[in-house]
Design a protein around this motif. Structure first.
Motif, short mmCIF file in Angstrom:
data_model
loop_
_atom_site.label_atom_id
_atom_site.label_comp_id
_atom_site.label_asym_id
_atom_site.label_seq_id
_atom_site.Cartn_x
_atom_site.Cartn_y
_atom_site.Cartn_z
N PRO A 22 9.43 -28.21 39.34
CA PRO A 22 9.66 -29.62 39.71
C PRO A 22 8.41 -30.45 39.44
O PRO A 22 7.28 -30.00 39.68
CB PRO A 22 9.97 -29.53 41.20
CG PRO A 22 10.55 -28.16 41.39
CD PRO A 22 9.79 -27.28 40.43
N GLY A 23 8.62 -31.64 38.95
CA GLY A 23 7.49 -32.49 38.56
C GLY A 23 7.25 -32.49 37.07
O GLY A 23 6.42 -33.24 36.57
N GLU B 58 8.00 -41.66 37.72
CA GLU B 58 9.14 -40.81 37.46
C GLU B 58 8.98 -39.51 38.24
O GLU B 58 7.87 -39.15 38.63
CB GLU B 58 9.27 -40.51 35.96
CG GLU B 58 9.54 -41.75 35.12
CD GLU B 58 9.67 -41.41 33.64
OE1 GLU B 58 9.29 -40.28 33.27
OE2 GLU B 58 10.14 -42.26 32.87
N PHE B 59 10.08 -38.79 38.42
CA PHE B 59 10.02 -37.54 39.17
C PHE B 59 11.12 -36.61 38.70
O PHE B 59 12.10 -37.02 38.08
CB PHE B 59 10.18 -37.82 40.67
CG PHE B 59 11.61 -38.09 41.07
CD1 PHE B 59 12.37 -37.11 41.69
CD2 PHE B 59 12.20 -39.32 40.82
CE1 PHE B 59 13.68 -37.35 42.04
CE2 PHE B 59 13.51 -39.57 41.18
CZ PHE B 59 14.26 -38.58 41.79
N SER C 138 14.32 -29.28 34.74
CA SER C 138 14.94 -30.60 34.54
C SER C 138 14.83 -31.00 33.08
O SER C 138 13.79 -30.81 32.44
CB SER C 138 14.25 -31.65 35.41
OG SER C 138 14.48 -31.40 36.78
N VAL C 139 15.92 -31.54 32.56
CA VAL C 139 15.93 -31.98 31.16
C VAL C 139 15.18 -33.29 30.99
O VAL C 139 14.54 -33.52 29.98
CB VAL C 139 17.38 -32.12 30.66
CG1 VAL C 139 17.41 -32.63 29.23
CG2 VAL C 139 18.10 -30.80 30.77
N GLU C 140 15.22 -34.14 32.00
CA GLU C 140 14.52 -35.41 31.94
C GLU C 140 14.04 -35.79 33.32
O GLU C 140 14.53 -35.28 34.34
CB GLU C 140 15.42 -36.51 31.38
CG GLU C 140 16.68 -36.74 32.17
CD GLU C 140 17.57 -37.79 31.57
OE1 GLU C 140 18.47 -38.26 32.29
OE2 GLU C 140 17.38 -38.15 30.39
N CYS C 141 13.05 -36.65 33.35
CA CYS C 141 12.53 -37.16 34.61
C CYS C 141 13.27 -38.43 34.98
O CYS C 141 13.51 -39.29 34.13
CB CYS C 141 11.03 -37.44 34.51
SG CYS C 141 10.02 -35.97 34.17
N ALA C 142 13.63 -38.52 36.23
CA ALA C 142 14.34 -39.70 36.71
C ALA C 142 13.34 -40.74 37.19
O ALA C 142 12.26 -40.40 37.68
CB ALA C 142 15.30 -39.33 37.83
N ARG D 287 4.66 -35.32 41.34
CA ARG D 287 5.76 -35.90 40.56
C ARG D 287 7.10 -35.18 40.83
O ARG D 287 7.97 -35.14 39.98
CB ARG D 287 5.49 -35.81 39.06
CG ARG D 287 4.24 -36.51 38.61
CD ARG D 287 4.40 -38.03 38.66
NE ARG D 287 3.38 -38.72 37.92
CZ ARG D 287 2.23 -39.14 38.41
NH1 ARG D 287 1.96 -38.94 39.69
NH2 ARG D 287 1.35 -39.78 37.67
N ASN D 288 7.23 -34.61 42.04
CA ASN D 288 8.48 -33.91 42.37
C ASN D 288 9.34 -34.66 43.37
O ASN D 288 10.40 -34.19 43.76
CB ASN D 288 8.19 -32.50 42.90
CG ASN D 288 7.29 -32.52 44.13
OD1 ASN D 288 6.95 -33.57 44.66
ND2 ASN D 288 6.91 -31.35 44.59
N LYS D 289 8.88 -35.82 43.80
CA LYS D 289 9.71 -36.67 44.66
C LYS D 289 9.15 -38.08 44.66
O LYS D 289 8.02 -38.33 44.20
CB LYS D 289 9.78 -36.12 46.08
CG LYS D 289 8.46 -36.13 46.83
CD LYS D 289 8.63 -35.64 48.26
CE LYS D 289 7.32 -35.64 49.03
NZ LYS D 289 7.50 -35.18 50.41
N CYS D 290 9.95 -38.98 45.17
CA CYS D 290 9.53 -40.38 45.27
C CYS D 290 9.17 -40.68 46.72
O CYS D 290 9.87 -40.26 47.65
CB CYS D 290 10.65 -41.32 44.81
SG CYS D 290 10.99 -41.21 43.04
#
Length: 856
Positions: free
Chosen positions: A522-523, A546-547, A553-557, A569-572
């Motif tokens: 994650p991140g 982004e996270f 993960s294919v992309e960061c949201a 970078r694993n949560k907002c």
């Protein structure tokens, strides 16, 4: 071959009024048979290896010889016979009706499978060459078989046009679910479609994304693997290699497959293959000592005991896969062990088995005759081992499915039947298509636990046992059940683990890893490497704002507008909200200056009140002076409304209060300036202008000027008032909470009106700066307006360019600076004279050069 037979049949049917049916090739008797009121046909692969004699298209191919007895297939046939005998002895199912059977050998050959199906359809018996009509009804009402998908496809294609139902116990090819091509096919084993998808989910469940694939090069393996590959891609699994094997392949081709396995980087191999094909591969892998791979197997080989030898376990130890759930058929073991061959041709397969194990014969004069003391109980063989009844139960259910269909058919009453005009089948002339009609609708319970039925594609419910190859303390390979898969359950609840520990490749207790690239934590996000499969990737950290909170993960949201990504970078996390508060150092300093201004203004007002009767106070229009001091106090107070968290009311109040108080303040200064200017003009002879600038008129003018600003503010608040606004443009890591001005026109009108009054006041004061007097107030007003205008002119670029809370600080500073400028320039000189130069605070001193009408 099949096409040729069909063309031949059509030619016969159309060439004569009474066509004669002649068999193609040689006549073969069924290996097992028994007469009955209703006959059930069956085709099993009693032998493993077909040997074609004279394989040419110019001559009759002759007899296809079969070698290598398959004990497992003999078990299936004996199970069918057992089920038929059990039904014949039942008083509940098909009473007063005896079932017979005719069982043929397909030898795992498509040609022999089709030939056997034609024989069962046409009622081939000894003396078949006698004249018979091709329209003669089939002697079997249904067929059971084959044990392999490829021969079963040939059988289903042959019997389908004649509406003869076919039930397979082991043909799992998903292609057979096509109702348009195989309208009469049923099976008691789930389709490979479900198994292939389940295998993909199983591989994903253990985190394997980089696997090799081995398949049998036949309908079973090719179709099953194709479905697996499709399902695996949806699950994010990559296939490093895919190789096909077949029992008749030359050894060179098998060695090529072995070499591919040896050079591969994946540690997991999914094998969708038949047992005989796997047997050849396992032996070659053992010879080359290629071990340590985690095998994932289909039901085609995962529970076949003869593969689980010491050699097989060295290669396949720890293998997992799906198998048909086991069952217990009461009395079947005794029936199989007590079976003995007879001298009738109907039991020729058992005679062959007897000969291979006891080295004696009941019919062959060239072989030592059997003394009659042979017992199967003393033999340890695949035929005598009935501990695993997985496939046997499928044969058993297939027989009972036909029996229940016949039972329902015979129970039909005219007027309530399913056929034309609600008729029933003729009980003395049962047609296969009538059995087919009832077979589609059966639903019965077997062993008091399992419900047997077929869906619209002739499929049973898809249930599998999850099997694991383990070795017990005695060194014997066991197929340990570690879970269950049920396709009828919801998506994420289909695996039901029973808590039994699994053993993995190399007798390890930890799940092996098989990935092309390590998982992205994650991140980070996956970035596919050019020219490589999607499972081979690099991990790139998410950008600011982004996270990704999932592995791989294919992309960061992107974070929501009011949030920012944390350092990992694993949560907002919520952005810090910034505004000018009373607790900030800047807020404290501005508050202090505001309070100081209020105190100074009040002190000045107190001094003026104490000395209100003195000439200097009276000479400078005391009413406007006191009103000016009140407005300055309000200006200082107004600056405090800009500090603190903005809200709907505070945003509207601060801007309108600022606009109105400053207009009030400038109106007072303007009034004082006009009075001073007009007073000196009034000293000219015959000038009576001061009657228009008496205290009443001065108060009205201040009120009028202020009311204009009140009207502007009212329109501003009505059209588009200021409102709280979360500004995210200046900083990515925090939110600036500020007041949006709403209507830009309204804001400009308020400031423009203040600027207009300030400019007018400045010009009038400038004109009056050189009027003769001892204390000319116009000079100080001019200077104060100069400061006021300079502050607000400098305010505009500073306000626009200041970020965040500094915007508010600039606005407060402008209010305080202009207020201090007015207070210091207009009132401080007077206070200085009042307190420190009292001698100048006299009427005589002022009257020297000041017109008397200024002193009130």
């Amino acid at each position: 071959m099949l096409l040729f037979i069909e063309v031949t049949l059509i030619a016969f049917l159309t060439s004569a009024e009474k066509p004669i049916c002649l068999p193609y090739g040689t006549q073969d008797l069924p290996l097992l048979s028994k007469e009955g009121d209703i006959t059930i046909g069956a085709i099993f692969s009693f032998n493993k290896n077909p040997d074609i004699v004279n394989p040419t298209y110019l001559y009759n191919p002759g007899r296809i010889k079969c070698e290598g007895l398959n004990p497992g297939e003999l078990q299936y046939a004996q199970t069918m016979i057992f089920a038929i005998e059990e039904i014949n002895n039942s008083t509940d199912l098909l009473p007063d009706v005896s079932l017979g059977y005719k069982i043929y050998d397909s030898c795992r050959s498509v040609l022999l499978s089709i030939k056997a199906s034609l024989a069962l359809m046409n009622g081939q018996t000894k003396g078949f060459l006698s004249e018979q009509s091709c329209t003669k009804p089939s002697t079997v009402c249904a067929l059971i078989g084959d044990s392999n998908s490829t021969p079963t496809i040939g059988i289903a294609t042959t019997v389908g046009p004649f509406q003869i139902p076919l039930i397979s116990h082991l043909a799992t090819c998903a292609c057979l679910s096509n109702r348009r091509e195989f309208p009469t096919f049923f099976r008691t084993i789930p389709s490979d479609y479900y198994q292939s998808r389940a295998l993909a989910k199983l591989v994903k469940h253990f985190g394997w994304t980089w696997v090799g694939a081995i398949r049998s090069n036949d309908a079973y393996g090719n179709n099953g693997m194709a479905t697996f590959v499709e399902a695996a891609q949806r699950e994010g699994i990559c296939i490093e290699y895919s190789e096909a094997i077949y029992r008749t392949d030359p050894r060179e081709k098998l060695l090529k497959v072995v070499d591919t396995i040896k050079k591969s980087t994946s540690k997991v191999i999914v094998a969708f293959a038949a047992d005989t094909d796997m047997d050849l591969l396992i032996k070659e892998l053992y010879i080359q000592n290629i071990t340590g791979f985690q095998w994932v197997g289909s039901e085609g080989w995962i529970t076949y005991g003869y593969l689980a030898s010491s050699e097989g376990y060295k290669v396949l130890g720890g293998a997992i896969g799906f198998a048909i759930p086991n069952a217990e058929i009461a009395g079947l073991k005794e029936f199989i062990l007590n079976a003995r061959p007879s001298n009738t041709p109907g039991n020729s397969s058992l005679q062959q088995f007897w000969k291979s194990f006891f080295n004696c014969s009941l019919t062959d004069a060239n072989t030592e005759p059997c003394p009659g003391k042979e017992f199967l109980k003393v033999i340890s063989d695949q035929y005598t081992d009935v501990s695993d009844m997985r496939i046997l139960s499928n044969v058993y259910k297939a027989v009972y499915a036909v029996a229940h269909s016949l039972h329902n058919l015979l129970q039909c009453k005219n007027g309530q039947g399913p056929f034309y005009n609600k008729t029933c089948a003729k009980k003395d002339k049962i047609e296969p298509w009538q059995v087919l009609h009832y077979l589609k609708r059966i639903n019965f319970t077997i062993w008091n636990t399992e419900n047997v039925y077929f869906d619209e594609n002739g499929e049973p419910a898809a249930r599998y046992s999850l099997v694991n190859w383990q070795m017990d303390k005695k060194g014997i390979t066991t197929f340990q059940i570690i879970g269950l898969y049920d396709a009828s359950l919801p998506e994420r609840q289909q695996f039901l683990m029973n808590g039994v520990s699994a053993v993995w490749a190399g007798d390890q207790d930890k799940v092996p890893k098989s990935v092309c690239s390590e998982s992205c934590l994650p991140g980070t996000r996956k970035a596919i490497e050019k020219g490589k499969p999607v499972c081979c990737f690099v991990c790139i950290p998410c950008a600011e704002g982004e996270f990704s909170n999932n592995t791989d993960s294919v992309e960061c949201a992107k974070c929501p507008l009011e949030y920012k990504s944390n350092e990992q970078r694993n949560k907002c996390i919520l952005k810090s909200i910034e505004f000018l508060s009373f607790g900030d150092l800047m807020g404290i300093l501005l508050t202090a200056f505001s309070v100081l201004g209020i105190v100074l203004t009040m002190v000045t007002a107190f001094i003026f009140f104490q000395y209100r009767s003195t000439p200097i106070v009276r000479a400078n229009n005391s009413e406007l002076s006191f009103l000016l001091l009140v407005s300055l106090t309000l200006c200082f107070l107004c600056s405090l409304t800009f500090i603190g968290q903005p809200s709907d009311w505070s945003c509207m109040f601060r801007h309108t209060a600022f606009g109105i108080t400053f207009v009030l303040c400038i109106s007072c200064v303007l009034g004082k300036t006009i009075v001073v200017l007009m007073a000196f003009r009034a000293t000219l002879p015959g000038n009576n202008i001061m009657k228009w600038f008496r205290p009443t008129q001065q108060r009205l003018s201040v009120l009028a000027f202020t009311l204009v600003q009140v009207l502007i503010c009212t329109l501003w608040l009505t059209i588009s008032p200021p409102f709280p606004y979360k500004n995210t443009k200046y900083y990515k890591e925090k939110i600036i909470l500020e007041c949006d001005i709403g209507s830009l026109a309204g804001f400009c009108a308020v400031l423009g009106y203040i600027g207009f009054l300030s400019a007018m006041c400045f010009m009038l004061a400038f004109l009056a700066r050189k009027l003769p007097d001892n204390f000319n107030e116009a000079k100080f007003i001019t200077f104060s307006m100069l400061i006021f205008c300079a502050v607000w002119i400098a305010f505009i670029p500073a306000y626009i360019s200041s970020p965040g809370k500094f915007t508010v600080a600039v606005e407060i500073f402008a209010i305080l600076a202009s207020s201090y400028g007015l207070l210091s320039c207009i009132f401080m000189p007077k206070c200085y004279i009042i307190l420190l130069k009292p001698e100048k605070n006299s009427k005589k001193h002022l009257m020297g050069k000041i017109p008397t009408n200024l002193v009130s």
